[in-house]
Design a protein around this motif. Sequence first.
Motif, PDB file in Angstrom:
ATOM      1  N   GLN A  38      -4.657 -34.823  47.841  1.00 21.64           N
ATOM      2  CA  GLN A  38      -5.315 -36.128  47.823  1.00 21.64           C
ATOM      3  C   GLN A  38      -4.883 -37.041  48.967  1.00 21.64           C
ATOM      4  N   CYS A  39      -3.861 -36.629  49.734  1.00 15.23           N
ATOM      5  CA  CYS A  39      -3.399 -37.545  50.775  1.00 15.23           C
ATOM      6  C   CYS A  39      -2.696 -36.834  51.928  1.00 15.23           C
ATOM      7  N   GLY A  40      -2.969 -37.338  53.135  1.00 14.23           N
ATOM      8  CA  GLY A  40      -2.254 -36.875  54.310  1.00 14.23           C
ATOM      9  C   GLY A  40      -1.525 -38.050  54.925  1.00 14.23           C
ATOM     10  N   THR A  41      -2.275 -38.883  55.626  1.00 19.37           N
ATOM     11  CA  THR A  41      -1.714 -40.073  56.249  1.00 19.37           C
ATOM     12  C   THR A  41      -1.134 -41.049  55.237  1.00 19.37           C
ATOM     13  N   ASP A  42      -1.873 -41.249  54.161  1.00 23.16           N
ATOM     14  CA  ASP A  42      -1.525 -42.281  53.188  1.00 23.16           C
ATOM     15  C   ASP A  42      -0.504 -41.724  52.199  1.00 23.16           C
ATOM     16  N   LEU A  43       0.750 -41.587  52.669  1.00 24.66           N
ATOM     17  CA  LEU A  43       1.772 -40.901  51.870  1.00 24.66           C
ATOM     18  C   LEU A  43       2.165 -41.658  50.612  1.00 24.66           C
ATOM     19  N   GLY A  44       1.737 -42.899  50.538  1.00 25.50           N
ATOM     20  CA  GLY A  44       1.950 -43.658  49.306  1.00 25.50           C
ATOM     21  C   GLY A  44       1.321 -42.990  48.095  1.00 25.50           C
ATOM     22  N   GLN A  45       0.351 -42.116  48.334  1.00 27.57           N
ATOM     23  CA  GLN A  45      -0.328 -41.429  47.226  1.00 27.57           C
ATOM     24  C   GLN A  45       0.375 -40.146  46.793  1.00 27.57           C
ATOM     25  N   VAL A  46       1.519 -39.836  47.409  1.00 25.19           N
ATOM     26  CA  VAL A  46       2.227 -38.588  47.060  1.00 25.19           C
ATOM     27  C   VAL A  46       2.553 -38.548  45.577  1.00 25.19           C
ATOM     28  N   LYS A  47       2.268 -37.388  44.940  1.00 19.72           N
ATOM     29  CA  LYS A  47       2.470 -37.263  43.492  1.00 19.72           C
ATOM     30  C   LYS A  47       3.607 -36.321  43.113  1.00 19.72           C
ATOM     31  N   SER A  48       4.052 -35.472  44.038  1.00 24.16           N
ATOM     32  CA  SER A  48       5.094 -34.485  43.677  1.00 24.16           C
ATOM     33  C   SER A  48       6.294 -35.199  43.069  1.00 24.16           C
ATOM     34  N   LYS A  49       6.838 -34.549  42.020  1.00 24.03           N
ATOM     35  CA  LYS A  49       7.888 -35.188  41.228  1.00 24.03           C
ATOM     36  C   LYS A  49       9.226 -34.492  41.452  1.00 24.03           C
ATOM     37  N   ALA A  50      10.308 -35.273  41.432  1.00 23.61           N
ATOM     38  CA  ALA A  50      11.657 -34.693  41.500  1.00 23.61           C
ATOM     39  C   ALA A  50      12.448 -35.228  40.307  1.00 23.61           C
ATOM     40  N   ILE A  51      12.854 -34.348  39.421  1.00 23.07           N
ATOM     41  CA  ILE A  51      13.562 -34.758  38.199  1.00 23.07           C
ATOM     42  C   ILE A  51      15.059 -34.481  38.375  1.00 23.07           C
ATOM     43  N   PRO A  52      15.889 -35.539  38.246  1.00 24.53           N
ATOM     44  CA  PRO A  52      17.337 -35.360  38.441  1.00 24.53           C
ATOM     45  C   PRO A  52      17.934 -34.444  37.364  1.00 24.53           C
ATOM     46  N   GLN A  53      18.862 -33.606  37.780  1.00 29.01           N
ATOM     47  CA  GLN A  53      19.559 -32.697  36.861  1.00 29.01           C
ATOM     48  C   GLN A  53      21.010 -33.141  36.726  1.00 29.01           C
ATOM     49  N   GLU A  54      21.664 -32.635  35.723  1.00 28.10           N
ATOM     50  CA  GLU A  54      23.035 -33.081  35.454  1.00 28.10           C
ATOM     51  C   GLU A  54      23.996 -32.731  36.575  1.00 28.10           C
ATOM     52  N   ASP A  55      23.741 -31.648  37.265  1.00 26.75           N
ATOM     53  CA  ASP A  55      24.660 -31.207  38.325  1.00 26.75           C
ATOM     54  C   ASP A  55      24.433 -31.938  39.641  1.00 26.75           C
ATOM     55  N   GLY A  56      23.562 -32.963  39.629  1.00 29.55           N
ATOM     56  CA  GLY A  56      23.319 -33.717  40.860  1.00 29.55           C
ATOM     57  C   GLY A  56      22.157 -33.170  41.660  1.00 29.55           C
ATOM     58  N   SER A  57      21.638 -32.016  41.255  1.00 32.09           N
ATOM     59  CA  SER A  57      20.447 -31.498  41.950  1.00 32.09           C
ATOM     60  C   SER A  57      19.188 -32.083  41.308  1.00 32.09           C
ATOM     61  N   TYR A  58      18.025 -31.667  41.827  1.00 30.47           N
ATOM     62  CA  TYR A  58      16.729 -32.136  41.305  1.00 30.47           C
ATOM     63  C   TYR A  58      15.845 -30.926  41.069  1.00 30.47           C
ATOM     64  N   LYS A  59      14.884 -31.089  40.175  1.00 30.61           N
ATOM     65  CA  LYS A  59      13.856 -30.053  40.032  1.00 30.61           C
ATOM     66  C   LYS A  59      12.524 -30.621  40.501  1.00 30.61           C
ATOM     67  N   LEU A  60      11.971 -29.969  41.516  1.00 26.96           N
ATOM     68  CA  LEU A  60      10.745 -30.478  42.143  1.00 26.96           C
ATOM     69  C   LEU A  60       9.520 -29.715  41.676  1.00 26.96           C
ATOM     70  N   SER A  61       8.467 -30.473  41.354  1.00 25.53           N
ATOM     71  CA  SER A  61       7.197 -29.857  40.972  1.00 25.53           C
ATOM     72  C   SER A  61       6.050 -30.589  41.658  1.00 25.53           C
ATOM     73  N   GLY A  62       5.071 -29.817  42.096  1.00 18.61           N
ATOM     74  CA  GLY A  62       3.903 -30.407  42.752  1.00 18.61           C
ATOM     75  C   GLY A  62       3.301 -29.422  43.737  1.00 18.61           C
ATOM     76  N   THR A  63       2.187 -29.841  44.319  1.00 19.29           N
ATOM     77  CA  THR A  63       1.490 -28.976  45.267  1.00 19.29           C
ATOM     78  C   THR A  63       1.439 -29.642  46.636  1.00 19.29           C
ATOM     79  N   LYS A  64       1.867 -28.912  47.633  1.00 10.41           N
ATOM     80  CA  LYS A  64       1.770 -29.393  49.017  1.00 10.41           C
ATOM     81  C   LYS A  64       0.758 -28.521  49.752  1.00 10.41           C
ATOM     82  N   ILE A  65      -0.053 -29.129  50.601  1.00  8.02           N
ATOM     83  CA  ILE A  65      -1.026 -28.333  51.371  1.00  8.02           C
ATOM     84  C   ILE A  65      -0.805 -28.549  52.867  1.00  8.02           C
TER      85      ILE A  65
END
Lengths: 606, 606
Positions: free
Chosen positions: B169-196
């Motif tokens: 849904q977005c290239g230039t307008d990165l404000g529309q980015v939807k990919s999510k990063a969920i913090p984990q207990e060990d300080g890492s994150y779990k990322l989900s989403g689609t990049k094209i």
Amino acid sequence: MLTYKAPLRDIKFLINDVFNFQKHYKDLDNGENADPETVDMILQSIADFAENVLMPIYQSGDAEGCHFDNGVVTTPKGFKEAYQQFVEGGWQGISYPEQYGGMNLPMSLNLIKSEIIGTANWPWSMYPGLSTGCINTLMQYGNDEQKETYLHKLVAGSWAGTMCLTEPQCGTDLGQVKSKAIPQEDGSYKLSGTKIFISSGEHDLTENIIHIVLARLPDAPEGTRGISLFIVPKFLPNAESEIGERNGVSCGSIEHKMGISSSATCVLNFDEAVGHLIGEPNKGLKAMFTFMNTARIGTGIEGLAHTELSFQNALPYAKDRRSMRTLSGVKDPEKVADAIINHADVRRMLLTQKAFAEGGRSMIYHAARYADKMSQAVVNGDEAEFEKWDDKLGFYTPIIKGFLTELGIESAKHGQQIYGGHGYIKEWGMELIARDARIATMYEGTTGIQALDLLGRKVLLQSKGKIIRDYTSNIMRWCGEYALDKDMRKFVWALTKLCAEWNTLTVRLMLIARKDREIISAASDDFLMYSGYVMMGYHWARMAAVAHEKIKNGGTESEEFYTAKIQTAEFYFDKILTRTSGHAESMVAPSESMTAMKIESFAFLD
Amino acid sequence: MLTYKAPLRDIKFLINDVFNFQKHYKDLDNGENADPETVDMILQSIADFAENVLMPIYQSGDAEGCHFDNGVVTTPKGFKEAYQQFVEGGWQGISYPEQYGGMNLPMSLNLIKSEIIGTANWPWSMYPGLSTGCINTLMQYGNDEQKETYLHKLVAGSWAGTMCLTEPQCGTDLGQVKSKAIPQEDGSYKLSGTKIFISSGEHDLTENIIHIVLARLPDAPEGTRGISLFIVPKFLPNAESEIGERNGVSCGSIEHKMGISSSATCVLNFDEAVGHLIGEPNKGLKAMFTFMNTARIGTGIEGLAHTELSFQNALPYAKDRRSMRTLSGVKDPEKVADAIINHADVRRMLLTQKAFAEGGRSMIYHAARYADKMSQAVVNGDEAEFEKWDDKLGFYTPIIKGFLTELGIESAKHGQQIYGGHGYIKEWGMELIARDARIATMYEGTTGIQALDLLGRKVLLQSKGKIIRDYTSNIMRWCGEYALDKDMRKFVWALTKLCAEWNTLTVRLMLIARKDREIISAASDDFLMYSGYVMMGYHWARMAAVAHEKIKNGGTESEEFYTAKIQTAEFYFDKILTRTSGHAESMVAPSESMTAMKIESFAFLD
């Protein structure tokens, strides 16, 4: 994913409101066939065919391409079926005499047909398009027997035709043609040689293909004065025009190209193929030249076609795609971002396409009326009348071909650009339009050849500038009529200034050329583009005048349509016509800045 | 059939005669590594690699394309072997610190390397090119552990990298980015989403691929202020930086594109992929912006690359192909026709390519010195110093990216055009250059985005026109030095006039924009192109001055080389710089001619 709707509203605006084709048809022998109802019906039917039959096989045809197997060429899926429908509709023959099975409608309708089918599927349209070249040549130069043998089938579309000019060593410079034609005792000839880049040279759409071939007789003078024209069928017809023996012409390979990949571009090998002379010996090039004006208008239509198709498909994307907020304020507050059609820079690209499509169409339809006259002269065998109208058309031809095909490339580029990265992805189809549009400035005489034809041949050599004086005096007369109309003032003054400048530039070039012949080549591209922009400016001014009048007269349900015409004209004058400045400055620059460099100084790579 | 020779003579003219890189290197921490002998050796080695390894697999790589099979991407034949040689040569790391295994040479040499390998094979060069983006991001924003884990392998080239910004849904307008990063207990994150559109997102060249990913934390603010940067490796590395478990990122498909088909453009699906935050939360966009200046210079290089390659391959054809006689008289009387390089209009196209290539290279090498300073600041962790040079580079970036990539498209078009119909045939390769060049104005921010960045952000918003006043005052000072030099008069007066005009236009736009914000978008494309032509004019004038001086001083064996520089400068001023007029007129046209039309009035198709 590409779609197409024939822009009938825009087409009718030109043929009814701007050019009054009905009035023009009254002066044609076959004009009464083209009453308003018939014209409407023809346009609607061809639009239906283009939209529903040709458009759906445009992208798939590109993806599949043509197949070559041991001399046999197979067109992509659906091409043959579409062609069959085209034949059944009688579409190949709409502007040819009833004597050969045609509908005997004015040639201008055939050009509009070409535009509509070419916009939906340019490479497909090249198959019937090349047949048109073959038919026109036979109509004008064939003897009665040749016409009787070939024209019925060609006009019906059950046979197709080609034009075989180019050879490996030469395209434009046909004086280098080497193919040989050896006279036989029965009055026929045996032709041998290799022709390349032959569009529709071999395919599976028709039972026979009729090649028009340039070749040399054994005693022919060197160069262009020794070229003759021959008819060489793939299958030799018998007296009943039924196909007989296979002739000695075969397809050696097809080209792998940037685009128009569903149009077969063939290497044709002639190996003692039986042919017959068309017209007089050694006069083949002259025949090609009289035929070239209409063929080049046909290629000019490609520029319009790709501009229109790219515009029609960029527009919905620009309405759908959302990115950022508009500088003057939020337009779609309930959405995550504004549709990109709100951004002025995106509008600039869309309006450029729109201005080029509708302006280019106006230029072509104007010229189409000359084609009507020429076609009538051919039917009547009136050579003087033909030459008169051919001469008039001759001024428009290089501009329509050279300028509009350059704009086709630019427009297709804008269409891709509006899509951002998606414009580069095959699925969307915008890149296909760009690839297909690219050929148009190269075949049927490159832009450089059109530019030289315009400035060197038609403006300087043949008319010593008179052709520009005449054309601009028409514009100035027209401007005079609107000089006191405040709605039109902007257009009128800009055009008047440009008319003066165009004449001044022509005179300056003429004076420089007396001492420096190279200026003609050095200035030609700028002169061509300058001429194109001014001519299109005149067309936009005329369209704006008609639109203003319609609105003033009131009672129209289409005020928004006419308002858009005026707004597009204003855009064209503000943002496009300004390009003339650079061309004007550049064209009178000394040719030395191009000729001075030694050939070995262009690069120092070792 | 395409060939390439690295234009080392032209490159050395710039780094030695015009810009004196040795003097500039004296001010750099790592400058002493770049002594003249080392620079020569580096250039020669990279030229050998580009000419002999990369060029031969350019056309074959396009014909074969990348293969996709169930998440696995295979690059075309020869790509992996070439990449192995690249790694063995240590080429990925020439401008990175020795601490990570690099050669610690100035970044400008890395840019020249990019130019040479990119000209030989742009799509191949994108694999190491994207790694550069990843390395630069980690160098500047990674913590010590991240640097230690990733940079050794990335700098060696045994791992590759990507930049994952765009979503459907977005290239230039990165404000529309939807990919999510969920913090984990060990300080890492779990990322989900689609990049094209992820270039080099998946391939077989390296054992691991390190993705830099833009995504949102759960509590992130909306829009661009809520975007964070993550590092997400394809295979999770262990403490010894050896690859371990496969991460939750997979390639869903690759795009079928108009060109650069040997560069894999991937859809990447992140499914709870393990990632680590780079830099501060919600500050990802700022990091992307500071990185963007150099990335965009990298894309500007593509414009130069395709211009140079098209020129180098059009030139021999123009010398070989014979057509017609030259207007000023027969040039090759013993041949059937003159070589087309004799025709002024063909020279116009060749000289346009030559002027764009050598002028563009000068613009990029000028900017490369800022990249040296920025790179040094990153290594030293000196943020203020980085910002200072980044700011300076910021003026050049949109011009180099926006303007030079547009010229790349134009140049590739000229190259095809010189070949006539052969320019459309795949075998010759000219059409490949045109297809590949086309992407450059769309990715890494379209031309429209560059134009808005230049006029809206950098000229009007950030500097209120001062940036133009400063830049033109430099040109005017330079012109002052040459005002009495009769050889330079032509360039000096033209530039002086343009400097005055450029400032006037800027002020006019600033005044209009107070009442009419849309003028910024409406004028931006014209302003960008105008700025580019003037800037390139200044570069050509400087090159002409150096060439004149070299000839005057005598004792040079390269007088013809320097003469060609002067002749190209004259051509540029006579035939190209004139384009500024149209842009100047058009940019101050009322924005209303773009904004007035109602969205539903663009077309009347129903």
